[in-house]
Design an enzyme around this catalytic site. Structure first.
Site, PDB file in Angstrom:
ATOM      1  N   GLY A 142       0.763  -1.264  -0.086  1.00 18.07           N
ATOM      2  CA  GLY A 142      -0.101   0.045  -0.077  1.00 18.07           C
ATOM      3  C   GLY A 142       0.873   1.295   0.027  1.00 18.07           C
ATOM      4  O   GLY A 142       0.577   2.279  -0.697  1.00 18.07           O
ATOM      5  N   THR A 143       1.848   1.363   0.842  1.00 20.53           N
ATOM      6  CA  THR A 143       2.548   2.577   1.018  1.00 20.53           C
ATOM      7  C   THR A 143       3.319   2.978  -0.555  1.00 20.53           C
ATOM      8  O   THR A 143       3.470   4.044  -0.694  1.00 20.53           O
ATOM      9  CB  THR A 143       3.804   2.459   1.969  1.00 20.53           C
ATOM     10  OG1 THR A 143       3.204   1.919   3.337  1.00 20.53           O
ATOM     11  CG2 THR A 143       4.772   3.483   2.069  1.00 20.53           C
TER      12      THR A 143
ATOM     13  N   ASN B 199      -8.377   3.616   8.171  1.00 24.42           N
ATOM     14  CA  ASN B 199      -7.748   2.674   8.730  1.00 24.42           C
ATOM     15  C   ASN B 199      -8.223   2.610  10.269  1.00 24.42           C
ATOM     16  O   ASN B 199      -8.315   1.584  11.061  1.00 24.42           O
ATOM     17  CB  ASN B 199      -6.237   2.421   8.354  1.00 24.42           C
ATOM     18  CG  ASN B 199      -5.539   3.857   8.645  1.00 24.42           C
ATOM     19  OD1 ASN B 199      -6.055   4.685   7.795  1.00 24.42           O
ATOM     20  ND2 ASN B 199      -4.670   4.197   9.460  1.00 24.42           N
TER      21      ASN B 199
ATOM     22  N   GLN C 165      -8.012  -0.175   3.103  1.00 22.95           N
ATOM     23  CA  GLN C 165      -8.573  -1.056   4.160  1.00 22.95           C
ATOM     24  C   GLN C 165     -10.034  -1.045   3.534  1.00 22.95           C
ATOM     25  O   GLN C 165     -10.999  -1.453   4.255  1.00 22.95           O
ATOM     26  CB  GLN C 165      -8.706   0.146   5.145  1.00 22.95           C
ATOM     27  CG  GLN C 165      -7.425   0.332   5.969  1.00 22.95           C
ATOM     28  CD  GLN C 165      -7.054  -1.111   6.739  1.00 22.95           C
ATOM     29  OE1 GLN C 165      -7.817  -1.840   6.797  1.00 22.95           O
ATOM     30  NE2 GLN C 165      -6.047  -0.875   7.100  1.00 22.95           N
TER      31      GLN C 165
ATOM     32  N   SER D  53      -3.369  -3.654  -0.845  1.00 19.51           N
ATOM     33  CA  SER D  53      -2.311  -3.983   0.014  1.00 19.51           C
ATOM     34  C   SER D  53      -2.679  -5.776   0.140  1.00 19.51           C
ATOM     35  O   SER D  53      -3.928  -5.793   0.334  1.00 19.51           O
ATOM     36  CB  SER D  53      -1.958  -3.531   1.058  1.00 19.51           C
ATOM     37  OG  SER D  53      -1.124  -4.145   1.733  1.00 19.51           O
TER      38      SER D  53
ATOM     39  N   HIS E  26      -1.565  -7.702   2.515  1.00 20.60           N
ATOM     40  CA  HIS E  26      -1.474  -8.190   3.968  1.00 20.60           C
ATOM     41  C   HIS E  26      -2.769  -7.773   4.604  1.00 20.60           C
ATOM     42  O   HIS E  26      -2.695  -8.364   5.815  1.00 20.60           O
ATOM     43  CB  HIS E  26      -0.172  -8.132   4.619  1.00 20.60           C
ATOM     44  CG  HIS E  26      -0.083  -6.267   5.150  1.00 20.60           C
ATOM     45  ND1 HIS E  26      -0.223  -6.203   6.360  1.00 20.60           N
ATOM     46  CD2 HIS E  26       0.240  -5.616   4.358  1.00 20.60           C
ATOM     47  CE1 HIS E  26       0.116  -4.917   6.364  1.00 20.60           C
ATOM     48  NE2 HIS E  26       0.349  -4.498   5.468  1.00 20.60           N
TER      49      HIS E  26
ATOM     50  N   CYS F 190       0.839   2.197  12.382  1.00 23.65           N
ATOM     51  CA  CYS F 190       2.308   3.028  12.013  1.00 23.65           C
ATOM     52  C   CYS F 190       2.370   3.921  13.017  1.00 23.65           C
ATOM     53  O   CYS F 190       3.591   4.387  12.963  1.00 23.65           O
ATOM     54  CB  CYS F 190       1.928   3.404  10.582  1.00 23.65           C
ATOM     55  SG  CYS F 190       1.449   2.294   9.628  1.00 23.65           S
TER      56      CYS F 190
HETATM   57  N1  PLP Z   1      -2.924   2.957   3.437  1.00 21.97           N
HETATM   58  C1  PLP Z   1      -3.811   2.463   4.292  1.00 21.97           C
HETATM   59  C2  PLP Z   1      -5.222   3.020   4.531  1.00 21.97           C
HETATM   60  C3  PLP Z   1      -3.208   1.495   5.361  1.00 21.97           C
HETATM   61  O1  PLP Z   1      -4.215   1.140   6.551  1.00 21.97           O
HETATM   62  C4  PLP Z   1      -1.997   1.161   5.255  1.00 21.97           C
HETATM   63  C5  PLP Z   1      -1.540   0.094   6.218  1.00 21.97           C
HETATM   64  O2  PLP Z   1      -1.800   0.331   7.565  1.00 21.97           O
HETATM   65  C6  PLP Z   1      -1.238   1.498   4.162  1.00 21.97           C
HETATM   66  C7  PLP Z   1      -1.807   2.215   3.243  1.00 21.97           C
HETATM   67  C8  PLP Z   1       0.131   0.946   3.967  1.00 21.97           C
HETATM   68  O3  PLP Z   1      -0.083  -0.373   3.317  1.00 21.97           O
HETATM   69  P1  PLP Z   1       1.273  -1.257   3.490  1.00 21.97           P
HETATM   70  O4  PLP Z   1       1.374  -1.742   4.876  1.00 21.97           O
HETATM   71  O5  PLP Z   1       0.807  -2.439   2.463  1.00 21.97           O
HETATM   72  O6  PLP Z   1       2.619  -0.490   3.018  1.00 21.97           O
END
Ligand code: PLP
Length: 384
Positions: free
Chosen positions: A69-70, A149, A177, A197, A199, A323
């Site tokens: 996701g990031t 999230n 999410q 994402s 996971h 995070c």
């Molecule tokens: N965007 C949202 C809304 C998320 O909840 C998260 C992870 O908590 C991410 C992005 C980041 O995803 P990843 O952990 O796959 O980098």
């Protein structure tokens, strides 16, 4: 162990592990190699692309695989900003985005972009009219998340998509999410770019995808080889991608039954807690939410203390976004919703998953009543 932190991550589905295993062992080829081992990896890669595309109503070539996701958020926002800089320097996003979006936008501000961080109402929703009001000549990108999230609150993505379409502005949504929890179909959303994402839906970590609608003016952020339609260089993580596609297919197939089960569990959980414990609020309760998330503030107690006591009983939850755990500041999402800091500090995010049972929720409710009563007895926040 009772795991109620599915918005942080999920366990690997056993079936997902089974489909990944050969690609971690004998089928280890590089999908760019022309001999058989490589060709087989390439076939698995393209089948996975098709599978992911089908889950969100996209075309295969509109899916690029990323490390999660990031990276998808970074690629989308930076890739558009970089390419459309000559056209304008204004980006619209919201105050409740994940840090993957917020930090990227803050970074772009340092490079001379102007970013509008839209507010949300008390229920945690962005107003589409606010999006429209802030669009100007210089606006090149709108990035508003699908489901938050921390609260699970669903944003009016189709409405914002329609505005972006009328104004011909690129629209990105972080659907990390949402995918696997509620139906996500790109054509009904009016999005150009959508982040996913692995996971978060019982797939492996370190893999995800970015949907890039045909014709979207995206340039790569990660440069190198000609992988992923020239939009994301790097040897593809074939075992991860195969697992991610399988996880997404299973989540999509089971979505209706799982979400029905989970929403019933959450309904019972929230109703019981609110009736048995005084001074509790569920943040975002009156907005549409993904069915698994419950963001609860317990007045006069510290979230960290609740979490510690839950942990002692083998119950895993979170004080907010995983995070930002460890950071002393109250959640930026709850702040944006106007939750007072002293109440935000007493917040726990419970995020349910497909395997949680009635008995588990029963135990969590009993434990919470006991923990909150105990903590309130010794709390110095009561007088505050
Ligand atoms: N965007 C949202 C809304 C998320 O909840 C998260 C992870 O908590 C991410 C992005 C980041 O995803 P990843 O952990 O796959 O980098």
């Amino acid at each position: 162990m009772i795991y109620l932190d599915h918005n942080a991550t999920t366990c690997l589905h056993p079936e997902v592990f089974r489909v990944m295993e050969p690609f971690l062992k004998e089928q280890f080829g590089n999908a760019s190699s022309s001999y058989r081992l490589g060709r087989e990896a390439k076939i698995a890669l393209e089948n996975s692309r098709k599978e992911v595309a089908e889950c969100i109503g996209a075309k295969s070539h509109e899916i690029i695989f990323t490390s999660g996701g990031t990276e998808s958020d970074n690629c989308a926002i930076r890739g558009i900003a970089r390419n459309l800089r000559a056209k304008g320097n204004h980006i619209i996003t919201s105050r409740i985005e994940h840090h993957a979006v917020l930090k990227t936008c803050e970074d772009l501000e340092k490079e001379g972009f102007r970013v509008t961080y839209l507010p949300v109402n008390a229920q945690g929703q962005v107003d589409p009219d606010d999006v429209r009001r802030h669009i100007g000549q210089e606006t090149i990108l709108i990035s508003i998340m699908f489901a938050n999230n921390e609260t699970g609150v669903i944003q009016p993505v189709p409405e914002i998509g329609a505005i972006a379409g009328e104004e011909e502005i690129v629209f990105h949504t972080d659907a990390v999410q949402a995918v696997g929890k509620i139906p996500v179909h790109v054509d009904t959303l009016g999005v150009n770019l959508l982040s996913i994402s692995g996971h978060k839906c019982h797939g492996p970590k370190g893999v995800g995808a970015l949907y890039v609608r045909e014709g979207t003016p995206l340039v790569p952020v990660v440069t190198g080889g000609h992988h992923e339609h020239h939009l994301r260089a790097g040897t593809e993580n074939v075992p991860g991608i195969v697992g991610f596609a399988a996880a997404l297919s299973i989540a999509t197939r089971d979505l209706r039954t799982v979400s029905q089960k989970i929403s019933q569990l959450r309904q019972r959980f929230e109703a019981t807690i609110m009736s048995k414990i005084d001074g509790v609020q569920v943040n975002g309760m009156n907005a549409p939410r993904v069915p698994n998330t419950s963001n609860m503030s317990f007045h006069f107690v510290e979230g960290e203390s609740i979490l510690l006591h839950l942990d002692l009983k083998g119950i895993y939850a979170s004080t907010g976004s995983a995070c930002s755990t460890g950071l002393p500041e109250p959640s930026h999402v709850l702040m944006a919703m106007g939750v007072p800091a002293r109440i935000a500090q007493g917040t726990i995010r419970f995020s349910l998953g497909k395997d949680n049972t009635d008995d588990e929720i029963e135990f969590v409710m009993e434990s919470l009543m006991e923990i909150i009563a105990k903590l309130r007895e010794i709390s110095s926040l009561k007088e505050a």
